[in-house]
Design a protein around this motif. Structure first.
Motif, short mmCIF file in Angstrom:
data_model
loop_
_atom_site.label_atom_id
_atom_site.label_comp_id
_atom_site.label_asym_id
_atom_site.label_seq_id
_atom_site.Cartn_x
_atom_site.Cartn_y
_atom_site.Cartn_z
N GLY A 152 0.81 -1.21 0.00
CA GLY A 152 0.00 0.00 0.00
C GLY A 152 0.84 1.26 0.00
N ALA A 153 0.17 2.36 -0.27
CA ALA A 153 0.80 3.68 -0.33
C ALA A 153 0.32 4.52 0.85
N HIS A 154 1.10 5.57 1.15
CA HIS A 154 0.79 6.42 2.31
C HIS A 154 1.21 7.86 2.05
N PRO A 155 0.93 8.42 0.85
CA PRO A 155 1.40 9.77 0.55
C PRO A 155 0.65 10.83 1.36
N ALA A 156 1.41 11.73 1.95
CA ALA A 156 0.84 12.83 2.71
C ALA A 156 0.86 14.09 1.85
N ILE A 157 -0.32 14.58 1.52
CA ILE A 157 -0.46 15.76 0.67
C ILE A 157 -0.46 17.00 1.55
N ALA A 158 0.45 17.92 1.27
CA ALA A 158 0.54 19.15 2.06
C ALA A 158 -0.69 20.02 1.82
N LEU A 159 -1.25 20.54 2.92
CA LEU A 159 -2.39 21.44 2.85
C LEU A 159 -1.98 22.76 3.51
N PRO A 160 -1.46 23.70 2.75
CA PRO A 160 -0.90 24.92 3.34
C PRO A 160 -1.93 25.89 3.89
N GLY A 161 -3.18 25.76 3.47
CA GLY A 161 -4.22 26.66 3.97
C GLY A 161 -4.84 26.15 5.26
N ASN A 162 -5.96 26.73 5.66
CA ASN A 162 -6.71 26.21 6.80
C ASN A 162 -7.32 24.87 6.44
N PHE A 163 -7.27 23.92 7.38
CA PHE A 163 -7.70 22.55 7.08
C PHE A 163 -9.15 22.51 6.58
N ASP A 164 -10.01 23.34 7.17
CA ASP A 164 -11.42 23.31 6.77
C ASP A 164 -11.70 24.07 5.47
N ASP A 165 -10.62 24.57 4.82
CA ASP A 165 -10.77 25.13 3.47
C ASP A 165 -10.77 24.03 2.41
N TYR A 166 -10.47 22.79 2.84
CA TYR A 166 -10.31 21.69 1.90
C TYR A 166 -11.47 20.70 1.99
N SER A 167 -11.68 20.00 0.90
CA SER A 167 -12.70 18.96 0.86
C SER A 167 -12.26 17.86 -0.10
N LEU A 168 -12.89 16.70 0.03
CA LEU A 168 -12.59 15.55 -0.82
C LEU A 168 -13.79 15.28 -1.71
N LYS A 169 -13.55 15.18 -3.00
CA LYS A 169 -14.62 14.83 -3.95
C LYS A 169 -14.33 13.45 -4.52
N PHE A 170 -15.20 12.50 -4.20
CA PHE A 170 -15.04 11.14 -4.70
C PHE A 170 -15.55 11.05 -6.13
N GLU A 171 -14.93 10.15 -6.88
CA GLU A 171 -15.25 10.04 -8.31
C GLU A 171 -16.71 9.69 -8.54
N LYS A 172 -17.25 8.77 -7.73
CA LYS A 172 -18.60 8.26 -7.95
C LYS A 172 -19.50 8.55 -6.76
N GLU A 173 -20.77 8.66 -7.05
CA GLU A 173 -21.75 8.79 -5.98
C GLU A 173 -21.98 7.42 -5.37
N GLU A 174 -21.68 7.26 -4.10
CA GLU A 174 -21.78 5.96 -3.45
C GLU A 174 -21.93 6.14 -1.95
N VAL A 175 -22.32 5.06 -1.28
CA VAL A 175 -22.37 5.06 0.18
C VAL A 175 -20.95 4.81 0.68
N LEU A 176 -20.38 5.80 1.36
CA LEU A 176 -18.99 5.72 1.79
C LEU A 176 -18.92 5.11 3.19
N LYS A 177 -19.03 3.79 3.24
CA LYS A 177 -18.99 3.08 4.52
C LYS A 177 -17.56 2.74 4.88
N PHE A 178 -17.13 3.18 6.06
CA PHE A 178 -15.76 2.89 6.49
C PHE A 178 -15.77 2.12 7.81
N SER A 179 -14.71 1.36 8.02
CA SER A 179 -14.55 0.57 9.24
C SER A 179 -13.80 1.38 10.28
N LEU A 180 -14.18 1.21 11.52
CA LEU A 180 -13.53 1.89 12.63
C LEU A 180 -12.37 1.06 13.15
#
Length: 282
Positions: free
Chosen positions: A139-167
């Motif tokens: 697997g990969a683990h690239p850390a993308i630098a976010l120089p602005g305020n963290f809440d200025d950023y968002s993630l747009k997923f390619e497809k409309e789907e139910v984004l279920k994640f495991s805890l």
């Protein structure tokens, strides 16, 4: 020792230590996290021969017990630069007496970095040098630098789907899941999303996601053919890790047998596994 590749748009720098990407620049703008140890001292480590954490940090092969740290050992080993051109570089790690004590399989792991216009391709090759099958994750683990305020950023997923994640619980993938709320495939970033560590998506329909800065496209990560994805940051850290995976941490129910580990890949004798993802500057 470091290696730099470039084209007319981008310049990328990679360490021989772990074959780790530590810089990706468009002119003078840096897109990879600087590795400040006050937050996290890495940039983009390779995860091999496991992804995540093993139950009790141990596994078995043929009923013999072995130990591996979180995310395996490749990120902490010295790779050899085998080929280089102006815009591409290949790094190799060969199994040795040290790795065989932790992971009883002979292998070659190659990382190939290639710049194409505004995109960096990162390709993995895993070569099984045994006469038997070889189980592994990568697997990969690239850390993308976010120089602005963290809440200025968002993630747009390619497809409309139910984004279920495991805890995660005690670094293992629990049976508990949550759904990431989206607005038109968009997830606004905030640190509260990561209060329980990484978001672990065992499966996704999307093959890519785009990081937006103030609603404008910033970086796109394309991970077609990678079945799983992790997304992670630390409290107040100015980066986001977008992590394409083949495999993930053990579940609490895991038997310990590496061949039966959930998400594991099994590579036939003398065969080569290949896959790649890319980071595109938008």
């Amino acid at each position: 020792m470091n290696t730099t590749i470039s084209n007319s748009t981008l310049k990328a720098s990679i360490k021989n230590a772990g074959a780790e990407l530590f810089s990706l620049k468009n002119q003078d703008k840096e897109f990879i996290w600087e590795g400040n140890p006050d937050f996290w001292g890495k940039h983009s480590p390779i995860l091999f021969p496991i992804v995540g954490t093993l139950k009790n940090n141990v596994y078995t092969v043929d009923e013999k017990e072995y130990q591996l740290p979180r995310h395996g050992f490749a990120r902490d080993m010295e790779f050899v630069l085998t080929t280089k051109s102006e815009n591409s570089a290949t790094f190799s790690l060969q199994s040795n007496a040290e790795t065989l004590k932790k992971y009883p399989f002979k292998f070659e792991l190659q990382l190939i970095y290639t710049l194409k216009e505004s995109t960096l391709d990162i390709e993995y090759k895993v070569i099984n040098q045994n006469t038997t099958k070889m189980p592994f994750s990568i697997g990969a683990h690239p850390a993308i630098a976010l120089p602005g305020n963290f809440d200025d950023y968002s993630l747009k997923f390619e497809k409309e789907e139910v984004l279920k994640f495991s805890l995660l619980e005690n670094d293992l993938v629990s049976n508990k899941t949550q759904v990431l709320e989206t607005i038109e495939n968009l997830v606004p970033l905030n640190y509260k999303l990561f209060e329980n560590d990484a978001l672990v998506f065992k499966t996704l329909e999307s093959n890519s996601l785009t990081i937006l800065e103030n609603s404008k496209p910033y970086i796109k990560v394309d991970f077609e053919n990678f079945p799983s994805l992790g997304i992670w940051t630390k409290e107040q850290a100015p980066f986001i890790c977008i992590e394409p995976w083949f495999g993930y941490s053990d579940t609490p129910e895991n038997s310990g047998d590496l061949f039966k580990k959930e998400g594991i890949l099994i590579l036939d004798a003398d065969q080569t596994f290949t896959s790649k993802f890319n980071i595109q500057i938008l």
